[in-house]
Motif scaffolding. Structure first.
Motif, PDB file in Angstrom:
ATOM      1  N   LYS A   1       0.831  -1.205   0.000  1.00 11.71           N
ATOM      2  CA  LYS A   1       0.000   0.000   0.000  1.00 11.71           C
ATOM      3  C   LYS A   1       0.869   1.259   0.000  1.00 11.71           C
ATOM      4  O   LYS A   1       0.647   2.189  -0.768  1.00 11.71           O
ATOM      5  CB  LYS A   1      -0.917   0.019   1.246  1.00 11.71           C
ATOM      6  CG  LYS A   1      -2.076  -0.954   1.133  1.00 11.71           C
ATOM      7  CD  LYS A   1      -3.144  -0.670   2.182  1.00 11.71           C
ATOM      8  CE  LYS A   1      -2.692  -1.092   3.554  1.00 11.71           C
ATOM      9  NZ  LYS A   1      -3.700  -0.972   4.603  1.00 11.71           N
ATOM     10  N   ALA A   2       1.891   1.242   0.867  1.00 15.60           N
ATOM     11  CA  ALA A   2       2.738   2.441   1.000  1.00 15.60           C
ATOM     12  C   ALA A   2       3.512   2.696  -0.300  1.00 15.60           C
ATOM     13  O   ALA A   2       3.609   3.842  -0.762  1.00 15.60           O
ATOM     14  CB  ALA A   2       3.703   2.250   2.172  1.00 15.60           C
ATOM     15  N   VAL A   3       4.044   1.638  -0.891  1.00 13.90           N
ATOM     16  CA  VAL A   3       4.846   1.826  -2.114  1.00 13.90           C
ATOM     17  C   VAL A   3       3.941   2.266  -3.263  1.00 13.90           C
ATOM     18  O   VAL A   3       4.320   3.114  -4.077  1.00 13.90           O
ATOM     19  CB  VAL A   3       5.645   0.536  -2.448  1.00 13.90           C
ATOM     20  CG1 VAL A   3       6.283   0.629  -3.818  1.00 13.90           C
ATOM     21  CG2 VAL A   3       6.708   0.295  -1.381  1.00 13.90           C
ATOM     22  N   ASN A   4       2.738   1.724  -3.333  1.00 13.64           N
ATOM     23  CA  ASN A   4       1.809   2.167  -4.375  1.00 13.64           C
ATOM     24  C   ASN A   4       1.530   3.665  -4.243  1.00 13.64           C
ATOM     25  O   ASN A   4       1.470   4.389  -5.229  1.00 13.64           O
ATOM     26  CB  ASN A   4       0.497   1.368  -4.304  1.00 13.64           C
ATOM     27  CG  ASN A   4       0.508   0.137  -5.212  1.00 13.64           C
ATOM     28  OD1 ASN A   4      -0.288   0.023  -6.131  1.00 13.64           O
ATOM     29  ND2 ASN A   4       1.428  -0.787  -4.981  1.00 13.64           N
ATOM     30  N   GLU A   5       1.400   4.122  -3.012  1.00 15.30           N
ATOM     31  CA  GLU A   5       1.149   5.549  -2.804  1.00 15.30           C
ATOM     32  C   GLU A   5       2.326   6.385  -3.290  1.00 15.30           C
ATOM     33  O   GLU A   5       2.162   7.418  -3.908  1.00 15.30           O
ATOM     34  CB  GLU A   5       0.952   5.807  -1.309  1.00 15.30           C
ATOM     35  CG  GLU A   5      -0.499   6.025  -0.957  1.00 15.30           C
ATOM     36  CD  GLU A   5      -0.667   6.384   0.503  1.00 15.30           C
ATOM     37  OE1 GLU A   5      -1.286   5.565   1.179  1.00 15.30           O
ATOM     38  OE2 GLU A   5      -0.157   7.440   0.957  1.00 15.30           O
ATOM     39  N   ARG A   6       3.528   5.866  -3.000  1.00 14.25           N
ATOM     40  CA  ARG A   6       4.732   6.602  -3.392  1.00 14.25           C
ATOM     41  C   ARG A   6       4.835   6.695  -4.919  1.00 14.25           C
ATOM     42  O   ARG A   6       5.180   7.724  -5.486  1.00 14.25           O
ATOM     43  CB  ARG A   6       5.958   5.885  -2.815  1.00 14.25           C
ATOM     44  CG  ARG A   6       7.109   6.768  -2.671  1.00 14.25           C
ATOM     45  CD  ARG A   6       7.930   6.606  -1.413  1.00 14.25           C
ATOM     46  NE  ARG A   6       7.761   5.443  -0.620  1.00 14.25           N
ATOM     47  CZ  ARG A   6       8.649   4.435  -0.567  1.00 14.25           C
ATOM     48  NH1 ARG A   6       9.722   4.442  -1.333  1.00 14.25           N
ATOM     49  NH2 ARG A   6       8.453   3.437   0.257  1.00 14.25           N
ATOM     50  N   PHE A   7       4.535   5.584  -5.599  1.00 10.43           N
ATOM     51  CA  PHE A   7       4.605   5.608  -7.061  1.00 10.43           C
ATOM     52  C   PHE A   7       3.508   6.516  -7.635  1.00 10.43           C
ATOM     53  O   PHE A   7       3.731   7.204  -8.633  1.00 10.43           O
ATOM     54  CB  PHE A   7       4.506   4.195  -7.638  1.00 10.43           C
ATOM     55  CG  PHE A   7       5.842   3.500  -7.709  1.00 10.43           C
ATOM     56  CD1 PHE A   7       6.700   3.732  -8.776  1.00 10.43           C
ATOM     57  CD2 PHE A   7       6.248   2.621  -6.716  1.00 10.43           C
ATOM     58  CE1 PHE A   7       7.941   3.103  -8.848  1.00 10.43           C
ATOM     59  CE2 PHE A   7       7.485   1.994  -6.773  1.00 10.43           C
ATOM     60  CZ  PHE A   7       8.329   2.228  -7.847  1.00 10.43           C
ATOM     61  N   ALA A   8       2.342   6.495  -6.992  1.00 11.50           N
ATOM     62  CA  ALA A   8       1.267   7.371  -7.479  1.00 11.50           C
ATOM     63  C   ALA A   8       1.720   8.836  -7.383  1.00 11.50           C
ATOM     64  O   ALA A   8       1.476   9.636  -8.291  1.00 11.50           O
ATOM     65  CB  ALA A   8      -0.004   7.141  -6.665  1.00 11.50           C
ATOM     66  N   ALA A   9       2.431   9.154  -6.293  1.00 10.15           N
ATOM     67  CA  ALA A   9       2.910  10.533  -6.126  1.00 10.15           C
ATOM     68  C   ALA A   9       3.928  10.875  -7.218  1.00 10.15           C
ATOM     69  O   ALA A   9       3.899  11.980  -7.789  1.00 10.15           O
ATOM     70  CB  ALA A   9       3.533  10.692  -4.740  1.00 10.15           C
ATOM     71  N   ALA A  10       4.817   9.932  -7.526  1.00  9.75           N
ATOM     72  CA  ALA A  10       5.835  10.194  -8.559  1.00  9.75           C
ATOM     73  C   ALA A  10       5.176  10.390  -9.917  1.00  9.75           C
ATOM     74  O   ALA A  10       5.547  11.282 -10.687  1.00  9.75           O
ATOM     75  CB  ALA A  10       6.844   9.047  -8.607  1.00  9.75           C
ATOM     76  N   VAL A  11       4.180   9.569 -10.217  1.00  9.81           N
ATOM     77  CA  VAL A  11       3.489   9.700 -11.503  1.00  9.81           C
ATOM     78  C   VAL A  11       2.762  11.043 -11.560  1.00  9.81           C
ATOM     79  O   VAL A  11       2.793  11.744 -12.574  1.00  9.81           O
ATOM     80  CB  VAL A  11       2.503   8.526 -11.705  1.00  9.81           C
ATOM     81  CG1 VAL A  11       1.602   8.772 -12.907  1.00  9.81           C
ATOM     82  CG2 VAL A  11       3.258   7.216 -11.877  1.00  9.81           C
TER      83      VAL A  11
ATOM     84  N   PHE B   1       0.933  -2.644  -9.192  1.00  6.83           N
ATOM     85  CA  PHE B   1       0.359  -1.324  -8.923  1.00  6.83           C
ATOM     86  C   PHE B   1      -1.165  -1.299  -8.973  1.00  6.83           C
ATOM     87  O   PHE B   1      -1.757  -0.378  -9.527  1.00  6.83           O
ATOM     88  CB  PHE B   1       0.934  -0.304  -9.916  1.00  6.83           C
ATOM     89  CG  PHE B   1       2.412  -0.111  -9.762  1.00  6.83           C
ATOM     90  CD1 PHE B   1       2.944   0.257  -8.541  1.00  6.83           C
ATOM     91  CD2 PHE B   1       3.275  -0.312 -10.835  1.00  6.83           C
ATOM     92  CE1 PHE B   1       4.313   0.432  -8.378  1.00  6.83           C
ATOM     93  CE2 PHE B   1       4.640  -0.151 -10.690  1.00  6.83           C
ATOM     94  CZ  PHE B   1       5.163   0.224  -9.456  1.00  6.83           C
ATOM     95  N   ALA B   2      -1.800  -2.274  -8.364  1.00  9.81           N
ATOM     96  CA  ALA B   2      -3.268  -2.322  -8.408  1.00  9.81           C
ATOM     97  C   ALA B   2      -3.890  -1.120  -7.700  1.00  9.81           C
ATOM     98  O   ALA B   2      -5.012  -0.717  -8.016  1.00  9.81           O
ATOM     99  CB  ALA B   2      -3.761  -3.621  -7.782  1.00  9.81           C
ATOM    100  N   LEU B   3      -3.187  -0.547  -6.731  1.00 10.40           N
ATOM    101  CA  LEU B   3      -3.800   0.539  -5.952  1.00 10.40           C
ATOM    102  C   LEU B   3      -3.513   1.925  -6.531  1.00 10.40           C
ATOM    103  O   LEU B   3      -4.106   2.919  -6.103  1.00 10.40           O
ATOM    104  CB  LEU B   3      -3.285   0.494  -4.505  1.00 10.40           C
ATOM    105  CG  LEU B   3      -3.453  -0.852  -3.782  1.00 10.40           C
ATOM    106  CD1 LEU B   3      -2.895  -0.759  -2.369  1.00 10.40           C
ATOM    107  CD2 LEU B   3      -4.917  -1.252  -3.733  1.00 10.40           C
ATOM    108  N   VAL B   4      -2.584   1.989  -7.481  1.00  8.23           N
ATOM    109  CA  VAL B   4      -2.178   3.303  -7.995  1.00  8.23           C
ATOM    110  C   VAL B   4      -3.319   4.059  -8.678  1.00  8.23           C
ATOM    111  O   VAL B   4      -3.500   5.254  -8.429  1.00  8.23           O
ATOM    112  CB  VAL B   4      -0.950   3.168  -8.935  1.00  8.23           C
ATOM    113  CG1 VAL B   4      -0.756   4.413  -9.791  1.00  8.23           C
ATOM    114  CG2 VAL B   4       0.305   2.910  -8.103  1.00  8.23           C
ATOM    115  N   PRO B   5      -4.124   3.407  -9.543  1.00  6.27           N
ATOM    116  CA  PRO B   5      -5.121   4.201 -10.269  1.00  6.27           C
ATOM    117  C   PRO B   5      -6.056   4.978  -9.349  1.00  6.27           C
ATOM    118  O   PRO B   5      -6.265   6.187  -9.555  1.00  6.27           O
ATOM    119  CB  PRO B   5      -5.880   3.141 -11.084  1.00  6.27           C
ATOM    120  CG  PRO B   5      -4.864   2.061 -11.288  1.00  6.27           C
ATOM    121  CD  PRO B   5      -4.082   2.009 -10.010  1.00  6.27           C
TER     122      PRO B   5
END
Ligand code: ADP
Ligand code: F6P
Length: 584
Positions: free
Chosen positions: A184-194, A214-218
């Motif tokens: 969950k935390a890493v998905n949030e971090r990648f979402a922020a980078a995107v 990255f199921a949680l990123v969208p």
């Protein structure tokens, strides 16, 4: 820095055809930009850059000025430090093989985990660099992960929970709550980078998320960026609800809600899309699921699904296989391993329990045990690259494969014949193309596989049309490719029969089948795949704009485009598409 001349001189022994000398860019050469261009013009290049010179369809028009921001876990170029120098390599795997040639064409930004030991020193303070490193065509934005992140998010939840579940191999499923927290935390971090990259983008950004990491990123990205267009390609199978239910309560719901943050979710086959819809029906009962039109209504939004079978750069592989160098290599391989009417078999995989490597070895064992006259009649080259070696199931599998190959060679080998040649390393595309070309049969034995690109690479490289593809019916490729010999890897006897059928197939039938597979593959390349996705996205965005303009219409999406070949957007009217959709 080396010049091209020095690069040419830096040759090392070829692992497959000892005695021959090959250029090995990844291991030895760090050429200058000019030297790199010279290398491109050489008939032999060994650094994956041949894709650059192949003719590609212009897909930028479908972006219509938007900047494509692609997100994947695995980066397309990894810088590694050795004792002497920093070198760059392309990690093996279908995702990178498929997407790098397309990103070179769309010149956007690729956001990914910076996994290489020399990645920080080769990118700027934020983690950006132009790639390919010696002829930049797009931006790579690296995101840094700590050891704990890698353990929890990548090795843990992504590869010990989601990977086995999606491949229905639940004996390898392992769940730990802290892995889920890390995911969950890493998905949030990648979402922020995107999100950050989307704000930097020229014009409007279109975000394309890749895979199960990255199921949680969208949903997270939608929370941050509102109306941004997001789509997602799921590279592996999607499981039915009974399998997803093995995750603790609340997690299937979170994963599906995350994915429904997309505007479009792309799968290889409609079967995987239908599994996804069954899961949504089961775990998110408030969602409005429309199975026939592959869409879900949720929170006042419409999410489309679609089947888009991924492919390869067919012409690039063909060109590699047709090169003089490949011709010479194929001849050398046949002289060495297929003398006197002996046949040559090939398989190429990461060492992964989804690939059915032990099952393949058992089928070979059965074949040589039951049909002694086939001993000495064919040699198998098994190219098997170590993968995810930090994980115990992968370590065990690797030991098992190495031990089984040794045993088979001891049991059946003769002074004149080694049944299996194991190439236990990464092999560059040029050499792979030559081996595929030389082979009389290719064995793909996945227990489950989203698509399997090796099957397609083999067909593309079979320029002499003498090879037979023996293909597991549990690959996405089997749903697309007719004329392969289909096998069930769980049925050892049936698999051995399939190999026997391939070996005994008359030349005319081999040629007929291979020709048909090649013709079909040419109609469905990686660029067709990319175009069909981008066309679909463009149509969805158009209908969203029309919606915003208050025009009367049905639900957003689904009505604007088909997954088929692109049509001119000027002539792509909704009524025409409605009519098409209404047809049986
Ligand atoms: P996956 O994505 O699960 O690894 P695919 O068959 O779809 O499986 O794609 C594998 C890709 O990785 C192919 O492009 C193949 O050529 C490449 N590959 C696999 N093994 C090797 C290897 N030993 N050396 C180089 N490339 C490899
Ligand atoms: O194609 C599926 C996939 O998981 C890709 O996402 C990935 O790049 C490839 O297999 C190889 O796996 P990994 O990136 O874990 O080495």
């Amino acid at each position: 820095m080396q010049t091209a001349e020095e690069a040419r001189a830096a040759r090392v022994a070829c692992p497959i055809a000892p005695g021959r000398r090959e250029l090995n860019y990844a291991a030895n050469v760090e050429p200058t930009r000019t030297a790199y261009r010279q290398l491109l013009e050489m008939p032999l290049c060994s650094h994956g850059c041949c894709h650059i010179i192949c003719a590609m369809t212009d897909v930028t028009k479908y972006l219509d000025g938007r900047t494509l921001i692609l997100l994947s876990n695995r980066e397309p170029y990894e810088h590694l430090a050795s004792s002497e120098r920093v070198h760059v390599r392309q990690p093996p795997g279908g995702l990178v093989s498929a997407l790098d040639p397309t990103m070179r064409r769309t010149s956007g930004t690729w956001v990914a985990w910076g996994s290489g030991s020399a990645d920080r020193e080769t990118s700027d303070a934020v983690g950006r660099l132009g790639v390919p490193p010696y002829d930049p065509a797009y931006t790579l934005r690296r995101v840094w992960l700590s050891e704990t992140d890698i353990e929890g998010y990548y090795l843990g939840f992504a590869n010990s929970a989601l990977w086995p579940l999606c491949h229905l191999l639940i004996q390898h499923f392992e769940f730990h709550a802290e892995h889920w927290e890390s995911y969950k935390a890493v998905n949030e971090r990648f979402a922020a980078a995107v999100h950050e990259e989307s704000l930097r983008a020229k014009g409007v950004a279109q975000v394309w998320v890749q895979d199960y990491h990255f199921a949680l990123v969208p949903a997270e990205l939608r929370r941050r960026a509102g109306n941004i267009f997001i789509h997602h390609f799921w590279h592996i199978p999607f499981p039915p609800p009974d399998i997803l239910r093995l995750l603790p309560m609340g997690i299937p719901e979170a994963l599906l809600t995350g994915l429904l943050g997309n505007d479009l979710v792309e799968f290889h086959t409609e079967r995987y899309a239908q599994n996804f819809l069954s899961c949504v029906r089961e775990f998110l009962p408030d969602a409005d699921v429309r199975g026939e039109s592959l869409r879900v209504g949720i929170d006042g939004r419409q999410v489309m699904l679609g089947a888009f079978p991924i492919s390869i750069d067919v012409e690039a592989f063909e060109r590699l296989a047709l090169s003089e160098e490949s011709d010479a290599r194929a001849t050398a391989l046949r002289q060495r391993y297929a003398r006197g009417g002996r046949a040559l078999g090939i398989s190429v995989d990461r060492i992964d329990y989804t690939k059915g490597i032990p099952e393949r070895l058992r089928a070979l064992d059965r074949l040589w045990t039951d049909t002694p006259e086939l001993r000495g009649r064919f040699t198998m080259i098994i190219v098997a690259t170590p993968s995810r070696t930090e994980l115990v199931p992968y370590q065990n599998l690797q030991s098992e494969v190495l031990a089984s190959v040794r045993q088979l060679n001891e049991r059946f080998g003769t002074p004149d014949w080694e049944p299996i040649v194991l190439v236990h390393e990464n092999v560059h595309a040029e050499l792979l193309a030559a081996v595929y070309r030389a082979a009389d049969l290719c064995l793909v034995s996945s227990l489950q596989d989203g698509m399997n690109l090796v099957a397609k690479e083999f067909v593309a490289s079979q320029v002499d049309e003498h090879g037979v593809l023996v293909l597991s019916r549990f690959t996405g490729a089997a749903e697309e490719i007719a004329d392969a010999v289909l096998i069930n890897p769980f049925n050892v006897g049936g698999f051995a029969d399939g190999i026997r059928t391939a070996l005994e197939m008359p030349p005319d039938e081999r040629r007929r089948r291979m020709r048909a597979m090649r013709a079909q593959l040419h109609r469905s390349t990686i660029f067709d795949w990319l175009e069909s996705i981008l066309v679909k996205c463009a149509a969805l965005m158009d209908s969203r704009l029309a919606d915003d303009g208050g025009r009367e219409r049905n639900a957003v999406g689904g009505d604007g485009a088909t997954n088929g070949p692109p049509r001119s957007r000027a002539t792509s009217t909704r009524s025409a598409d409605d009519w098409r959709e209404a047809l049986p």
